[in-house]
Design a protein around this motif. Structure first.
Motif, PDB file in Angstrom:
ATOM      1  N   ALA A   1      42.417  87.531   6.694  1.00  0.00           N
ATOM      2  CA  ALA A   1      43.296  86.816   5.776  1.00  0.00           C
ATOM      3  C   ALA A   1      42.585  86.575   4.452  1.00  0.00           C
ATOM      4  N   TYR A   2      41.289  86.271   4.533  1.00  0.00           N
ATOM      5  CA  TYR A   2      40.553  85.982   3.300  1.00  0.00           C
ATOM      6  C   TYR A   2      40.340  87.243   2.458  1.00  0.00           C
ATOM      7  N   ILE A   3      40.044  88.359   3.090  1.00  0.00           N
ATOM      8  CA  ILE A   3      39.742  89.564   2.307  1.00  0.00           C
ATOM      9  C   ILE A   3      40.979  90.414   2.052  1.00  0.00           C
ATOM     10  N   ARG A   4      42.152  89.968   2.475  1.00  0.00           N
ATOM     11  CA  ARG A   4      43.351  90.789   2.295  1.00  0.00           C
ATOM     12  C   ARG A   4      43.632  91.165   0.843  1.00  0.00           C
ATOM     13  N   PRO A   5      43.485  90.238  -0.142  1.00  0.00           N
ATOM     14  CA  PRO A   5      43.774  90.622  -1.533  1.00  0.00           C
ATOM     15  C   PRO A   5      43.004  91.844  -2.001  1.00  0.00           C
ATOM     16  N   ILE A   6      41.757  91.991  -1.542  1.00  0.00           N
ATOM     17  CA  ILE A   6      40.958  93.158  -1.936  1.00  0.00           C
ATOM     18  C   ILE A   6      41.668  94.441  -1.516  1.00  0.00           C
ATOM     19  N   PHE A   7      42.174  94.434  -0.271  1.00  0.00           N
ATOM     20  CA  PHE A   7      42.819  95.652   0.223  1.00  0.00           C
ATOM     21  C   PHE A   7      44.190  95.867  -0.401  1.00  0.00           C
ATOM     22  N   LEU A   8      44.863  94.766  -0.726  1.00  0.00           N
ATOM     23  CA  LEU A   8      46.143  94.909  -1.423  1.00  0.00           C
ATOM     24  C   LEU A   8      45.927  95.590  -2.759  1.00  0.00           C
ATOM     25  N   LYS A   9      44.888  95.137  -3.485  1.00  0.00           N
ATOM     26  CA  LYS A   9      44.590  95.708  -4.796  1.00  0.00           C
ATOM     27  C   LYS A   9      44.178  97.171  -4.639  1.00  0.00           C
ATOM     28  N   PHE A  10      43.388  97.427  -3.601  1.00  0.00           N
ATOM     29  CA  PHE A  10      42.854  98.772  -3.373  1.00  0.00           C
ATOM     30  C   PHE A  10      43.975  99.764  -3.043  1.00  0.00           C
ATOM     31  N   THR A  11      44.925  99.345  -2.206  1.00  0.00           N
ATOM     32  CA  THR A  11      45.970 100.292  -1.797  1.00  0.00           C
ATOM     33  C   THR A  11      47.129 100.360  -2.774  1.00  0.00           C
ATOM     34  N   PHE A  12      47.528  99.231  -3.305  1.00  0.00           N
ATOM     35  CA  PHE A  12      48.749  99.247  -4.103  1.00  0.00           C
ATOM     36  C   PHE A  12      48.492  99.195  -5.593  1.00  0.00           C
ATOM     37  N   GLY A  13      47.252  98.913  -6.001  1.00  0.00           N
ATOM     38  CA  GLY A  13      46.884  98.975  -7.424  1.00  0.00           C
ATOM     39  C   GLY A  13      47.736  98.084  -8.287  1.00  0.00           C
TER      40      GLY A  13
ATOM     41  N   ASP B   1      55.593 103.208   0.286  1.00  0.00           N
ATOM     42  CA  ASP B   1      55.667 104.514   0.955  1.00  0.00           C
ATOM     43  C   ASP B   1      54.716 104.565   2.149  1.00  0.00           C
ATOM     44  N   PHE B   2      54.942 105.547   3.004  1.00  0.00           N
ATOM     45  CA  PHE B   2      54.284 105.628   4.302  1.00  0.00           C
ATOM     46  C   PHE B   2      52.757 105.717   4.183  1.00  0.00           C
ATOM     47  N   GLY B   3      52.256 106.536   3.260  1.00  0.00           N
ATOM     48  CA  GLY B   3      50.817 106.776   3.147  1.00  0.00           C
ATOM     49  C   GLY B   3      50.033 105.519   2.838  1.00  0.00           C
ATOM     50  N   SER B   4      50.464 104.794   1.784  1.00  0.00           N
ATOM     51  CA  SER B   4      49.692 103.606   1.410  1.00  0.00           C
ATOM     52  C   SER B   4      49.847 102.507   2.457  1.00  0.00           C
ATOM     53  N   LYS B   5      51.002 102.475   3.113  1.00  0.00           N
ATOM     54  CA  LYS B   5      51.196 101.506   4.186  1.00  0.00           C
ATOM     55  C   LYS B   5      50.196 101.756   5.318  1.00  0.00           C
ATOM     56  N   LEU B   6      50.043 103.050   5.656  1.00  0.00           N
ATOM     57  CA  LEU B   6      49.127 103.403   6.744  1.00  0.00           C
ATOM     58  C   LEU B   6      47.686 103.028   6.380  1.00  0.00           C
ATOM     59  N   THR B   7      47.269 103.320   5.147  1.00  0.00           N
ATOM     60  CA  THR B   7      45.915 102.976   4.713  1.00  0.00           C
ATOM     61  C   THR B   7      45.677 101.481   4.824  1.00  0.00           C
ATOM     62  N   TYR B   8      46.629 100.727   4.277  1.00  0.00           N
ATOM     63  CA  TYR B   8      46.515  99.269   4.253  1.00  0.00           C
ATOM     64  C   TYR B   8      46.465  98.706   5.673  1.00  0.00           C
TER      65      TYR B   8
ATOM     66  N   THR C   1      46.858  99.849  18.237  1.00  0.00           N
ATOM     67  CA  THR C   1      47.493  98.786  17.446  1.00  0.00           C
ATOM     68  C   THR C   1      48.192  99.353  16.220  1.00  0.00           C
ATOM     69  N   ILE C   2      47.534 100.296  15.531  1.00  0.00           N
ATOM     70  CA  ILE C   2      48.136 100.858  14.307  1.00  0.00           C
ATOM     71  C   ILE C   2      49.468 101.526  14.628  1.00  0.00           C
ATOM     72  N   ILE C   3      49.466 102.343  15.709  1.00  0.00           N
ATOM     73  CA  ILE C   3      50.701 103.041  16.067  1.00  0.00           C
ATOM     74  C   ILE C   3      51.817 102.034  16.349  1.00  0.00           C
ATOM     75  N   LEU C   4      51.484 101.011  17.159  1.00  0.00           N
ATOM     76  CA  LEU C   4      52.516 100.036  17.516  1.00  0.00           C
ATOM     77  C   LEU C   4      52.990  99.244  16.303  1.00  0.00           C
ATOM     78  N   CYS C   5      52.040  98.857  15.417  1.00  0.00           N
ATOM     79  CA  CYS C   5      52.415  98.074  14.244  1.00  0.00           C
ATOM     80  C   CYS C   5      53.338  98.882  13.336  1.00  0.00           C
ATOM     81  N   MET C   6      53.017 100.168  13.141  1.00  0.00           N
ATOM     82  CA  MET C   6      53.867 101.000  12.293  1.00  0.00           C
ATOM     83  C   MET C   6      55.272 101.086  12.906  1.00  0.00           C
ATOM     84  N   LEU C   7      55.308 101.318  14.227  1.00  0.00           N
ATOM     85  CA  LEU C   7      56.608 101.430  14.884  1.00  0.00           C
ATOM     86  C   LEU C   7      57.412 100.138  14.741  1.00  0.00           C
TER      87      LEU C   7
END
Lengths: 168, 273
Positions: A82-94, A108-115, A152-158
């Motif tokens: 939760a604390y480091i989430r902003p870093i990844f938001l900035k990194f994936t979504f710019g 879109d699917f790609g950046s969602k998967l990365t994040y 977990t990733i597969i289930l979360c995406m689904l």
């Protein structure tokens, strides 16, 4: 605003119950369990109070910990992502993140998967490292992180695709 | 002063994060030491209640297997009773005369885990049914664990599939003792360590509880020897024990109370003087 708050509260309770009653008992191949409750942290509205968000994440992890008798490992992992989430938001979504107007069901699917993958793997790594708590078993930690993480990733995406509110 | 307040306000998210992370580390470390996981365990009112509701729904799917297990146990007990050649007509059962050392209570498992490195079970009996800490938990097939925490209606049980569990065990045919531990690799196997290399081991030998602790009676079944090797020190065997119990499928259990535990413990306690 009230509707959104209610929505978040309902998601909090439902995800904990689903996690402890169903997904903690899957034990695929003996030990692989998905931890889908962190969807709550991943999809928490980005333009909200950060202190409150970190606290809610702690509460979420803590509840799962009490149910699964695991001390504080889920709480520690949840607080960290939760604390480091902003870093990844900035990194994936710019740039989109800078305007604080991310709609999670419109990306879109790609950046969602990365994040998703980044946050899920960090969460699982911290959780298993604290649970096993033994540096000589680093291979076991990495192995569990990898396999459970993929599950977990597969289930979360689904789940996010199934329950997205986009209607065509 | 103003600057300190400003600093706190500016970094409040980071400070909250540090505080909460420290708190969860504290809970984690607490849970790693035996008998100190007092604060967080699933035998409290809320979690116990949730598991009770879920179990109420789930147990119907398991009734056939439960019945089979009970029938099998009954058959075993009957074959023991009728082969004992007792004078069954003239037995006088008098609760005052019975000088039994162990008391058994039944309980039902609400929650069972076996995929972590520290596994616990939650059972539906607690302080109100006089379950106390350090009572043993067994099934008809073998041992399950030790009661670690109790609340009014529920108890949490330290499973033998837990890196913190250490149970006194011995070979059935001789009196060589060792400790039963778990190396987290498989829910089917536990490890018997510290057993002398002079013990006459063979594949298939039965391992039972040792009766040196005040928790389990002597001779409760554990499992059979699957493989063994000399440990790194060269003096002891490390035995891979295949458990009789399927730890992934546990429904009804018995909680064992040793009525003489306090007497034995007070005798063994070293004198202060």
């Amino acid at each position: 605003m009230t509707k959104e708050t209610l929505n978040i509260a309902a998601r909090f309770v439902v995800l904990i119950l689903v996690q402890v009653l169903i997904f903690n008992h899957i034990n695929f191949m003996g030990y692989i369990n998905p931890y889908i409750y962190i969807i709550f942290i991943i999809l928490f509205p980005a333009n909200n109070n950060r202190t409150l968000f970190v606290f809610l994440a702690f509460l979420l992890g803590f509840c799962v910990d009490i149910f699964s008798d695991s001390g504080g490992v889920h709480a520690a992992a949840c607080v960290t992502i939760a604390y480091i989430r902003p870093i990844f938001l900035k990194f994936t979504f710019g740039t989109v993140y800078d305007y604080q107007s991310i709609k999670f069901n419109q990306i879109d699917f790609g950046s969602k998967l990365t994040y998703f993958s980044a946050l899920i793997f960090i969460h699982h790594l911290i959780m298993y490292a604290l649970e096993i708590f033994n540096i000589s078993k680093i291979l076991l930690i990495l192995q569990k992180t990898l396999f459970s993480g993929i599950f977990t990733i597969i289930l979360c995406m689904l789940i996010t695709i199934l329950f997205s509110q986009k209607r065509k | 002063m103003q600057q300190i307040i400003n600093f706190v306000l500016r970094n409040k998210t980071f400070l909250v994060f540090l505080l909460l992370f420290g708190l969860s580390l504290f809970f984690t470390i607490q849970s790693h030491s035996y008998h100190k996981s007092k604060y967080i365990h699933s035998s409290n009112l809320v979690t116990g209640g949730v598991y009770q509701v879920a179990n109420g729904i789930g147990q119907y799917f398991n009734l056939t297997n439960e019945n089979k297990a009970l029938l099998e146990e009954n058959r075993m007990l009957k074959s023991i009773v009728y082969n004992l050649d007792l004078d069954t007509v003239n037995i006088q059962i008098d609760s005052i005369k019975l000088d039994s050392a162990y008391k058994f209570r039944t309980a039902q498992v609400f929650k069972n885990s076996y995929s972590h490195s520290t596994n616990y079970l939650t059972i539906n009996k607690g302080k109100r049914d006089s379950i106390k800490i350090d009572y043993g938990v067994i099934t008809s097939k073998g041992i399950v664990g030790i009661v670690e925490n109790t609340s009014q209606n529920f108890s949490s049980v330290l499973s033998i599939l837990n890196t913190r569990s250490r149970i006194n065990a011995q070979l059935k045919k001789t009196n060589h003792i060792g400790s039963l531990v778990w190396n987290t690799e498989s829910a089917e196997f536990a490890q018997l360590i510290d057993i002398s290399k002079f013990a006459p081991l063979a594949i298939g030998d039965t391992i039972v509880t040792g009766g040196q602790s005040t928790i389990f009676p002597k001779g409760v079944l554990i499992g059979t020897v699957n493989s063994y090797k000399i440990d790194s020190g060269g003096d002891n065997y490390v035995v891979n024990v295949k458990l009789f119990n399927d730890m992934t499928n546990i429904g009804h259990v018995y909680v064992v109370e040793n009525l003489q535990a306090t007497e034995i413990k007070s005798l063994q306690k070293p004198k202060d003087d």
